[in-house]
Design a protein around this motif. Sequence first.
Motif, PDB file in Angstrom:
ATOM      1  N   GLY A 250       0.810  -1.222   0.000  1.00  0.00           N
ATOM      2  CA  GLY A 250       0.000   0.000   0.000  1.00  0.00           C
ATOM      3  C   GLY A 250       0.836   1.261   0.000  1.00  0.00           C
ATOM      4  O   GLY A 250       2.059   1.219   0.097  1.00  0.00           O
TER       5      GLY A 250
ATOM      6  N   LYS B  36      -1.851   8.011  -8.066  1.00  0.00           N
ATOM      7  CA  LYS B  36      -2.114   8.347  -6.665  1.00  0.00           C
ATOM      8  C   LYS B  36      -0.927   9.171  -6.173  1.00  0.00           C
ATOM      9  O   LYS B  36       0.139   8.638  -5.944  1.00  0.00           O
TER      10      LYS B  36
ATOM     11  N   SER C  29       4.443   1.433  -1.447  1.00  0.00           N
ATOM     12  CA  SER C  29       4.495   2.001  -2.801  1.00  0.00           C
ATOM     13  C   SER C  29       5.491   3.157  -2.865  1.00  0.00           C
ATOM     14  O   SER C  29       5.396   4.100  -2.076  1.00  0.00           O
TER      15      SER C  29
ATOM     16  N   GLU D 250       7.531  -1.067  -3.029  1.00  0.00           N
ATOM     17  CA  GLU D 250       6.656  -1.599  -4.088  1.00  0.00           C
ATOM     18  C   GLU D 250       6.847  -0.683  -5.296  1.00  0.00           C
ATOM     19  O   GLU D 250       6.442   0.488  -5.263  1.00  0.00           O
TER      20      GLU D 250
ATOM     21  N   ILE E  74     -13.189   6.381   6.894  1.00  0.00           N
ATOM     22  CA  ILE E  74     -11.902   7.082   6.914  1.00  0.00           C
ATOM     23  C   ILE E  74     -11.106   6.711   5.666  1.00  0.00           C
ATOM     24  O   ILE E  74     -11.151   5.572   5.219  1.00  0.00           O
TER      25      ILE E  74
ATOM     26  N   LEU F  46      -5.865  -2.433   9.488  1.00  0.00           N
ATOM     27  CA  LEU F  46      -5.502  -3.420   8.461  1.00  0.00           C
ATOM     28  C   LEU F  46      -4.209  -4.127   8.876  1.00  0.00           C
ATOM     29  O   LEU F  46      -4.141  -5.362   8.872  1.00  0.00           O
TER      30      LEU F  46
ATOM     31  N   HIS G 221      -3.478   6.473   8.975  1.00  0.00           N
ATOM     32  CA  HIS G 221      -4.685   6.665   9.789  1.00  0.00           C
ATOM     33  C   HIS G 221      -5.197   5.340  10.356  1.00  0.00           C
ATOM     34  O   HIS G 221      -4.662   4.263  10.078  1.00  0.00           O
TER      35      HIS G 221
ATOM     36  N   THR H 172     -11.855  -0.344   6.702  1.00  0.00           N
ATOM     37  CA  THR H 172     -12.478   0.407   7.793  1.00  0.00           C
ATOM     38  C   THR H 172     -13.272   1.552   7.180  1.00  0.00           C
ATOM     39  O   THR H 172     -12.718   2.394   6.470  1.00  0.00           O
TER      40      THR H 172
ATOM     41  N   TYR I 278      -0.042   3.941   2.127  1.00  0.00           N
ATOM     42  CA  TYR I 278       0.009   4.328   3.540  1.00  0.00           C
ATOM     43  C   TYR I 278       0.368   5.803   3.725  1.00  0.00           C
ATOM     44  O   TYR I 278       1.201   6.170   4.526  1.00  0.00           O
TER      45      TYR I 278
ATOM     46  N   ASP J  27     -11.238  -3.713  -0.754  1.00  0.00           N
ATOM     47  CA  ASP J  27     -11.437  -2.870  -1.937  1.00  0.00           C
ATOM     48  C   ASP J  27     -10.674  -3.481  -3.110  1.00  0.00           C
ATOM     49  O   ASP J  27     -10.935  -3.157  -4.271  1.00  0.00           O
ATOM     50  N   TRP J  28      -9.793  -4.422  -2.800  1.00  0.00           N
ATOM     51  CA  TRP J  28      -9.016  -5.120  -3.834  1.00  0.00           C
ATOM     52  C   TRP J  28      -9.522  -6.552  -4.051  1.00  0.00           C
ATOM     53  O   TRP J  28      -8.880  -7.345  -4.732  1.00  0.00           O
TER      54      TRP J  28
ATOM     55  N   LYS K 224       0.043   4.493 -10.199  1.00  0.00           N
ATOM     56  CA  LYS K 224      -1.283   4.187  -9.646  1.00  0.00           C
ATOM     57  C   LYS K 224      -2.194   5.408  -9.723  1.00  0.00           C
ATOM     58  O   LYS K 224      -3.299   5.410  -9.200  1.00  0.00           O
TER      59      LYS K 224
END
Length: 128
Positions: A8, A46, A36, A71, A117, A20, A14, A114, A10, A94-95, A44
């Motif tokens: 991830g 992102k 990542s 990653e 958030i 997780l 949070h 979760t 991250y 979500d994956w 991504k």
Amino acid sequence: MKKVITYGTYDLFHWGHLRLLERAKELGDYLIVGLSTDEFNSLKNKNSVDSYEKRKQVLETLDLVDEIIPEENWEQKIEDVKTHQVDIFVMGDDWEGKFDYLNEYCEVIYLSRTEGISTTQIKKEMFD
Ligand code: C2G
């Protein structure tokens, strides 16, 4: 020793991230996080607020996390699982289904996200 891996960005760490990682660690004895890189984040689509180094520093403060590896691409997971002799691959649901190909190499578990958030929501509150 049962080894678990998860991946991830991250960013802006949070409660959802923590939950997780906690649940992932409970599945084994040793938790590796594939974090990542900034370059992979742009792949991504992102853009993280914090750099890889800062995001890594946050994860390093957690006893939960035993090892952090970069990653860098979508393709490295099979190699990572083999190299690190991983028993369980974990991702938020979500994956769900996206990494089932790893079932050939290790157990694949999707954990519930979760609700309420997200980094996106935090960024909106920070910058809007
Ligand atoms: N997560 C969660 N609950 C939230 C937010 C995130 O459980 N409210 C989980 C995600 O499902 C993921 C992990 O926390 O398993 C890290 O979330 P992100 O940093 O958003 O990860 P992502 O950008 O989805 O990267 O190759 C996989 C990708 O690198 C995953």
